[in-house]
Design a protein around this motif. Structure first.
Motif, PDB file in Angstrom:
ATOM      1  N   GLU A  75     -22.927   2.825  31.209  1.00 38.46           N
ATOM      2  CA  GLU A  75     -22.999   1.576  31.056  1.00 38.46           C
ATOM      3  C   GLU A  75     -21.648   1.023  31.271  1.00 38.46           C
ATOM      4  O   GLU A  75     -21.385  -0.048  31.848  1.00 38.46           O
ATOM      5  CB  GLU A  75     -23.385   1.316  29.537  1.00 38.46           C
ATOM      6  N   LEU A  76     -20.418   1.809  30.954  1.00 38.65           N
ATOM      7  CA  LEU A  76     -19.126   1.197  31.193  1.00 38.65           C
ATOM      8  C   LEU A  76     -18.883   1.226  32.526  1.00 38.65           C
ATOM      9  O   LEU A  76     -18.062  -0.002  33.003  1.00 38.65           O
ATOM     10  CB  LEU A  76     -18.218   2.130  30.545  1.00 38.65           C
ATOM     11  N   PHE A  77     -19.474   2.159  33.503  1.00 36.38           N
ATOM     12  CA  PHE A  77     -19.235   2.088  34.867  1.00 36.38           C
ATOM     13  C   PHE A  77     -19.610   0.750  35.488  1.00 36.38           C
ATOM     14  O   PHE A  77     -19.077   0.205  36.313  1.00 36.38           O
ATOM     15  CB  PHE A  77     -19.860   3.223  35.316  1.00 36.38           C
ATOM     16  N   PHE A  78     -20.990   0.290  35.283  1.00 35.97           N
ATOM     17  CA  PHE A  78     -21.643  -0.589  36.004  1.00 35.97           C
ATOM     18  C   PHE A  78     -21.172  -2.052  35.283  1.00 35.97           C
ATOM     19  O   PHE A  78     -21.118  -2.978  36.065  1.00 35.97           O
ATOM     20  CB  PHE A  78     -23.214  -0.503  35.695  1.00 35.97           C
ATOM     21  N   LYS A  79     -20.847  -1.942  34.011  1.00 38.15           N
ATOM     22  CA  LYS A  79     -20.286  -3.471  33.503  1.00 38.15           C
ATOM     23  C   LYS A  79     -18.900  -3.725  34.219  1.00 38.15           C
ATOM     24  O   LYS A  79     -18.559  -4.657  34.555  1.00 38.15           O
ATOM     25  CB  LYS A  79     -20.221  -3.203  31.891  1.00 38.15           C
ATOM     26  N   SER A  80     -18.082  -2.527  34.340  1.00 35.55           N
ATOM     27  CA  SER A  80     -16.867  -2.641  34.743  1.00 35.55           C
ATOM     28  C   SER A  80     -16.889  -3.506  36.118  1.00 35.55           C
ATOM     29  O   SER A  80     -16.010  -3.849  36.491  1.00 35.55           O
ATOM     30  CB  SER A  80     -15.932  -1.460  34.682  1.00 35.55           C
ATOM     31  N   ILE A  81     -17.849  -2.733  36.878  1.00 38.31           N
ATOM     32  CA  ILE A  81     -17.841  -3.194  38.439  1.00 38.31           C
ATOM     33  C   ILE A  81     -18.447  -4.821  38.439  1.00 38.31           C
ATOM     34  O   ILE A  81     -17.916  -5.390  39.293  1.00 38.31           O
ATOM     35  CB  ILE A  81     -18.682  -1.874  39.268  1.00 38.31           C
ATOM     36  N   PHE A  82     -19.418  -4.720  37.832  1.00 38.26           N
ATOM     37  CA  PHE A  82     -20.289  -5.942  38.204  1.00 38.26           C
ATOM     38  C   PHE A  82     -20.098  -7.009  37.144  1.00 38.26           C
ATOM     39  O   PHE A  82     -19.819  -8.300  37.625  1.00 38.26           O
ATOM     40  CB  PHE A  82     -21.782  -5.774  38.292  1.00 38.26           C
ATOM     41  N   ILE A  83     -20.111  -6.745  35.972  1.00 43.10           N
ATOM     42  CA  ILE A  83     -20.151  -7.822  34.926  1.00 43.10           C
ATOM     43  C   ILE A  83     -18.766  -8.342  34.280  1.00 43.10           C
ATOM     44  O   ILE A  83     -18.319  -9.485  34.287  1.00 43.10           O
ATOM     45  CB  ILE A  83     -20.922  -7.419  33.390  1.00 43.10           C
ATOM     46  N   ASP A  84     -17.797  -7.462  34.269  1.00 43.87           N
ATOM     47  CA  ASP A  84     -16.385  -7.598  33.737  1.00 43.87           C
ATOM     48  C   ASP A  84     -15.488  -7.266  34.994  1.00 43.87           C
ATOM     49  O   ASP A  84     -14.411  -6.875  34.971  1.00 43.87           O
ATOM     50  CB  ASP A  84     -15.992  -6.626  32.642  1.00 43.87           C
ATOM     51  N   ASN A  85     -15.965  -7.561  36.192  1.00 42.82           N
ATOM     52  CA  ASN A  85     -15.048  -7.508  37.377  1.00 42.82           C
ATOM     53  C   ASN A  85     -14.076  -8.384  37.286  1.00 42.82           C
ATOM     54  O   ASN A  85     -13.691  -9.204  36.798  1.00 42.82           O
ATOM     55  CB  ASN A  85     -15.989  -8.220  38.523  1.00 42.82           C
ATOM     56  N   MET A  86     -12.718  -7.647  37.758  1.00 39.53           N
ATOM     57  CA  MET A  86     -11.359  -8.041  37.454  1.00 39.53           C
ATOM     58  C   MET A  86     -11.294  -9.194  38.143  1.00 39.53           C
ATOM     59  O   MET A  86     -10.588 -10.391  37.521  1.00 39.53           O
ATOM     60  CB  MET A  86     -10.588  -6.966  38.276  1.00 39.53           C
ATOM     61  N   VAL A  87     -11.742  -9.502  39.402  1.00 36.99           N
ATOM     62  CA  VAL A  87     -11.424 -11.006  40.135  1.00 36.99           C
ATOM     63  C   VAL A  87     -12.459 -12.055  39.836  1.00 36.99           C
ATOM     64  O   VAL A  87     -12.217 -12.864  39.370  1.00 36.99           O
ATOM     65  CB  VAL A  87     -11.830 -10.463  41.427  1.00 36.99           C
ATOM     66  N   PHE A  88     -13.848 -11.618  39.428  1.00 37.63           N
ATOM     67  CA  PHE A  88     -14.719 -12.513  39.041  1.00 37.63           C
ATOM     68  C   PHE A  88     -15.052 -12.927  37.818  1.00 37.63           C
ATOM     69  O   PHE A  88     -15.281 -14.052  37.512  1.00 37.63           O
ATOM     70  CB  PHE A  88     -16.453 -11.987  39.930  1.00 37.63           C
ATOM     71  N   ALA A  89     -14.630 -12.165  36.781  1.00 40.29           N
ATOM     72  CA  ALA A  89     -14.722 -12.278  35.502  1.00 40.29           C
ATOM     73  C   ALA A  89     -13.489 -12.842  34.870  1.00 40.29           C
ATOM     74  O   ALA A  89     -13.569 -13.746  34.122  1.00 40.29           O
ATOM     75  CB  ALA A  89     -15.028 -10.949  34.651  1.00 40.29           C
ATOM     76  N   THR A  90     -12.475 -12.405  35.238  1.00 42.42           N
ATOM     77  CA  THR A  90     -11.101 -12.573  34.584  1.00 42.42           C
ATOM     78  C   THR A  90     -10.374 -13.330  35.611  1.00 42.42           C
ATOM     79  O   THR A  90      -9.206 -13.803  35.152  1.00 42.42           O
ATOM     80  CB  THR A  90     -10.371 -11.338  33.976  1.00 42.42           C
ATOM     81  N   PHE A  91     -10.304 -13.138  37.012  1.00 42.76           N
ATOM     82  CA  PHE A  91      -9.509 -13.677  37.847  1.00 42.76           C
ATOM     83  C   PHE A  91      -8.447 -13.052  37.871  1.00 42.76           C
ATOM     84  O   PHE A  91      -7.182 -13.961  38.098  1.00 42.76           O
ATOM     85  CB  PHE A  91      -9.742 -15.038  37.985  1.00 42.76           C
ATOM     86  N   LEU A  92      -8.115 -11.763  37.789  1.00 39.49           N
ATOM     87  CA  LEU A  92      -6.856 -11.184  38.031  1.00 39.49           C
ATOM     88  C   LEU A  92      -6.747 -10.610  39.289  1.00 39.49           C
ATOM     89  O   LEU A  92      -7.386 -10.115  39.827  1.00 39.49           O
ATOM     90  CB  LEU A  92      -6.845 -10.051  36.922  1.00 39.49           C
TER      91      LEU A  92
END
Length: 244
Positions: free
Chosen positions: A6-23
């Motif tokens: 769950e952590l693996f897929f959430k970090s890639i797709f849902i909490d993506n560094m670029v698309f979720a937090t724009f970092l």
């Protein structure tokens, strides 16, 4: 095992560094003109995150957080060195980036020249520091989960820059309106991609625990927003110091 997946897929797709937090947007926009260059920088980011997040987890667990020094003896149990988090995290990141720069320059001079100044600037990439700070704020419990989070966050950033680089190469042959050429159309595409990535959130929700998960995710997003604002403030201060 389920927690890791769950952590693996959430970090890639849902909490993506670029698309979720724009970092990490500076490197994302500047080095995404060619797929080959984007792949090289993305691989370097994956490596740096995969190494620095677990290392910083160890620092946080056994040195920085409140009571972390209890392993030295009862007299040290009340010490709290969390105010050193930024300094030690950045020192770890800078060390690993320097190692990556030396390796890339040695074995791939062409990639080193194409990345230019953006390779050493990984050290001040908001996404790299954000990975360690989000790991800390989410209270990840094990070293394995920290390594998982570092790898998956890096892969998410890699997919983002690879996708936009492929699209930008195709856009060169498209009839884009003159006012939108360059960064204009890139920002629009990035926004549309962010919407697409956020839609993956429905894949990891549901069941009897859905309301609890939703409340937990809402609280987590609020905490992540605070961390992101703190990262942005430090980034602005750093850039102002460089300009002076």
């Amino acid at each position: 095992m389920l927690e890791h997946v769950e952590l693996f897929f959430k970090s890639i797709f849902i909490d993506n560094m670029v698309f979720a937090t724009f970092l990490g947007m500076c490197s994302y926009l500047a080095v995404s003109k060619k797929v080959s260059t984007a792949v090289g920088l993305g691989a370097a980011v994956i490596f740096v995150l995969a190494v620095t997040v677990p290392m910083n987890w160890l620092l946080d667990q056994y040195l920085l957080r409140d009571g972390a020094l209890a392993w030295l003896g009862p007299e040290y149990a009340d010490y709290n060195l969390s105010f050193l988090s930024f300094i030690l995290f950045i020192a770890t990141i800078a060390t690993m980036v320097q190692l990556v720069e030396i390796v890339v320059e040695k074995f791939s001079p062409s990639l080193y020249n194409s990345l230019g100044i953006f390779l050493p600037l990984i050290a001040v990439n908001c996404a790299i520091l954000g990975g360690s700070l989000f790991m800390q704020s989410r209270d990840i419990q094990t070293l394995g989960l920290a390594f998982n989070y570092g790898i998956s966050s890096g892969i998410g950033w890699f997919l983002a820059i690879l996708a936009i680089a492929a699209i930008r190469e195709k856009i060169r042959y498209s009839n884009v309106p003159a006012p939108l050429r360059g960064l204009g159309i890139t920002f629009i595409i990035t926004g549309l991609m962010a919407i697409g990535f956020m839609s993956f959130g429905g894949m990891l929700t549901g069941g009897d625990d859905a309301p609890k998960k939703e409340a937990k995710e809402t609280a987590q997003k609020a905490q992540d927003k605070e961390v992101k604002n703190e990262i942005d403030e430090n980034s602005v201060s750093y850039n102002n110091a460089l300009n002076k």
